[in-house]
Design a protein around this motif. Sequence first.
Motif, PDB file in Angstrom:
ATOM      1  N   SER A  90      -5.929   2.455   4.925  1.00 43.51           N
ATOM      2  CA  SER A  90      -6.762   2.577   3.722  1.00 43.51           C
ATOM      3  C   SER A  90      -5.964   3.243   2.610  1.00 43.51           C
ATOM      4  CB  SER A  90      -8.038   3.388   4.009  1.00 43.51           C
ATOM      5  OG  SER A  90      -7.675   4.700   4.387  1.00 43.51           O
ATOM      6  N   GLU A  91      -6.566   3.187   1.439  1.00 42.57           N
ATOM      7  CA  GLU A  91      -5.941   3.808   0.258  1.00 42.57           C
ATOM      8  C   GLU A  91      -6.994   4.721  -0.355  1.00 42.57           C
ATOM      9  OE1 GLU A  91      -3.034   2.918  -2.012  1.00 42.57           O
ATOM     10  OE2 GLU A  91      -4.034   2.548  -3.926  1.00 42.57           O
TER      11      GLU A  91
ATOM     12  N   ARG B 156      -2.942   5.867   2.661  1.00 39.29           N
ATOM     13  CA  ARG B 156      -2.199   6.278   1.461  1.00 39.29           C
ATOM     14  C   ARG B 156      -3.148   7.148   0.628  1.00 39.29           C
ATOM     15  NH1 ARG B 156       1.507   3.358  -3.117  1.00 39.29           N
ATOM     16  NH2 ARG B 156      -0.403   2.515  -4.047  1.00 39.29           N
TER      17      ARG B 156
ATOM     18  N   ASP C 198       7.095   2.753  -1.632  1.00 33.72           N
ATOM     19  CA  ASP C 198       7.334   2.838  -3.081  1.00 33.72           C
ATOM     20  C   ASP C 198       6.144   3.595  -3.676  1.00 33.72           C
ATOM     21  OD1 ASP C 198       7.479   2.484  -5.768  1.00 33.72           O
ATOM     22  OD2 ASP C 198       7.423   0.280  -5.740  1.00 33.72           O
TER      23      ASP C 198
ATOM     24  N   GLY D 256       4.291   1.315  -6.231  1.00 36.36           N
ATOM     25  CA  GLY D 256       3.925  -0.060  -5.891  1.00 36.36           C
ATOM     26  C   GLY D 256       2.565  -0.126  -5.216  1.00 36.36           C
ATOM     27  N   PRO D 257       2.157  -1.337  -4.835  1.00 33.82           N
ATOM     28  CA  PRO D 257       0.880  -1.472  -4.130  1.00 33.82           C
ATOM     29  C   PRO D 257       0.953  -0.812  -2.757  1.00 33.82           C
ATOM     30  CG  PRO D 257       2.058  -3.571  -4.201  1.00 33.82           C
ATOM     31  CD  PRO D 257       2.874  -2.612  -4.995  1.00 33.82           C
ATOM     32  N   SER D 258      -0.209  -0.569  -2.183  1.00 32.30           N
ATOM     33  CA  SER D 258      -0.264   0.076  -0.876  1.00 32.30           C
ATOM     34  C   SER D 258       0.468  -0.807   0.143  1.00 32.30           C
ATOM     35  CB  SER D 258      -1.723   0.269  -0.471  1.00 32.30           C
ATOM     36  OG  SER D 258      -1.797   1.201   0.566  1.00 32.30           O
ATOM     37  N   PRO D 259       1.434  -0.245   0.912  1.00 30.36           N
ATOM     38  CA  PRO D 259       2.157  -1.077   1.902  1.00 30.36           C
ATOM     39  C   PRO D 259       1.279  -1.343   3.123  1.00 30.36           C
ATOM     40  CG  PRO D 259       2.873   1.198   2.044  1.00 30.36           C
ATOM     41  CD  PRO D 259       1.874   1.159   0.928  1.00 30.36           C
ATOM     42  N   ARG D 260       1.655  -2.350   3.904  1.00 25.98           N
ATOM     43  CA  ARG D 260       0.893  -2.662   5.143  1.00 25.98           C
ATOM     44  C   ARG D 260       1.240  -1.668   6.250  1.00 25.98           C
ATOM     45  NH1 ARG D 260      -0.696  -8.285   4.948  1.00 25.98           N
ATOM     46  NH2 ARG D 260      -0.629  -8.374   7.196  1.00 25.98           N
TER      47      ARG D 260
END
Length: 413
Positions: free
Chosen positions: A77-78, A96, A119, A122-126
């Motif tokens: 989750s983010e 995240r 990163d 950047g977008p949330s990594p998998r």
Amino acid sequence: MNAASRDPWQWRDLVRREIDLPRTVLELPLDDAVGRVVGAEVASPEDLPSTPIAAMDGFAVRRADLAAGSVTLPVSSEIPARPGAIGELARGTAARIMTGAPVPGGADVVVEVEATDADPFGPSPRTVTLSLQEVPAARRHIRGVGEEVSSGEVLARPGDRVGAGLVGLLRALGVETLPVERALAVGIVVTGDELVGTAGRAEVGAVRESNGEMLGAALRADGIEARAVHSTDTHADLTAALEEAAAHSDLVLTTGGIGHGAYDVVKTLLGERGSGGSRFEHLRLRPGGPQGFGHLADGTAVIHLPGTPVGALVGHHLFVRPLLVGERAAPRRVLRGAADPLPRPRRAGVLHALPGRLRHDSHGRECVDLLPGRRLAPYGRADAIVLLGGADGAGSPEAAGTVPEETVLILPL
Ligand SMILES: Nc1nc2c(c(=O)[nH]1)N[C@H]1C(S)=C(S)[C@@H](COP(=O)(O)OP(=O)(O)OC[C@H]3O[C@@H](n4cnc5c(N)ncnc54)[C@H](O)[C@@H]3O)O[C@H]1N2
Ligand code: MOO
């Protein structure tokens, strides 16, 4: 001035002992309370933070899922820093998380993004790989409930000044009002048949009235309400002016009329030849030698300052201000600056009050220079009263032992 005259520090103590000003407390919105004095203990209504919060941008994880070295976890989750319920962290995963966001249930560590392969922007990594020298201690980078402030904790005490820090703290805790002392009201009665207003050109013998505004300015700078009334040198007029001032005031100040002159109405009305409600003495102080204090017919406290403008200003800072602002009126020691530019004859045992200007020397230490000029003239640029000489009698800050020669006592203006 005679040898039996009183030491000004003793007089200061006497005035403080004999005059007790009424203090009442009112509840004010934070905005209006700024600069005032806290009137009652203020306790926190809640814990801060009220829920565990991330102290770093990174990944919330369970310690049980970590090991020293590299660990890769799926990102489940983010959690940005914004209101809204968050669920429990799934076992064996990372969330995240941003600084200030609530930490999900089950997570007991936040690993900063710098210790991962993610990163930050950047977008949330998998998945995320954490590189740890050792397993972090429990609660690492998590601000626990009540860690900053716990519910019921005392945040401010009576006598504290309301400043930006307290406003910020109370806002953070959802507090909207604060108990503060009601601003004191002081009535100033200026006496003297010679006194005229600023309009028009003064006749011979006429003196522009300046003490009322000057003392009003000093009082307002301390957050005190001030109102001046003028009285002629007759008992009837002075009685009426004192009554009017007392009706609206916690404390009345008078200026003038306390010398040895035939028209010294304040002294003749209120001193031993009159009602006897006030006492008058000539202190070992220059200027500002003649001083008085007492209580008016209705019980209102009164302080009598000399008419001479500098004497009135010095008297205000030495004897009136301690009643109004307490310890903030205490003299302090600073370094002496340049030598007196106008060496004046000084009498042994007399406390001399001189105009000074504060500055910082090349080492950042505060020091004061005496200003040249006579009577009120140098006070246009002065920001301190420099106190030189005087006895080391009881009550004197000098009595506390030897003090460095290169320092001097000042009262900031
Ligand atoms: N025989 C003696 N005469 C004086 C003595 C003394 O010991 N023996 N002390 C002198 C000292 S020191 C002072 S201070 C004054 C105190 O007298 P008063 O408090 O009665 O002050 P006044 O006579 O009313 O005024 C003195 C001076 O100040 C001017 N003044 C007064 N009020 C104002 C005002 N509101 N705004 C501007 N200027 C003001 C007034 O016109 C006089 O020039 O007594 C000495 N005499
Ligand atoms: O003490 Mo007075 O105030 O010198 O003139």
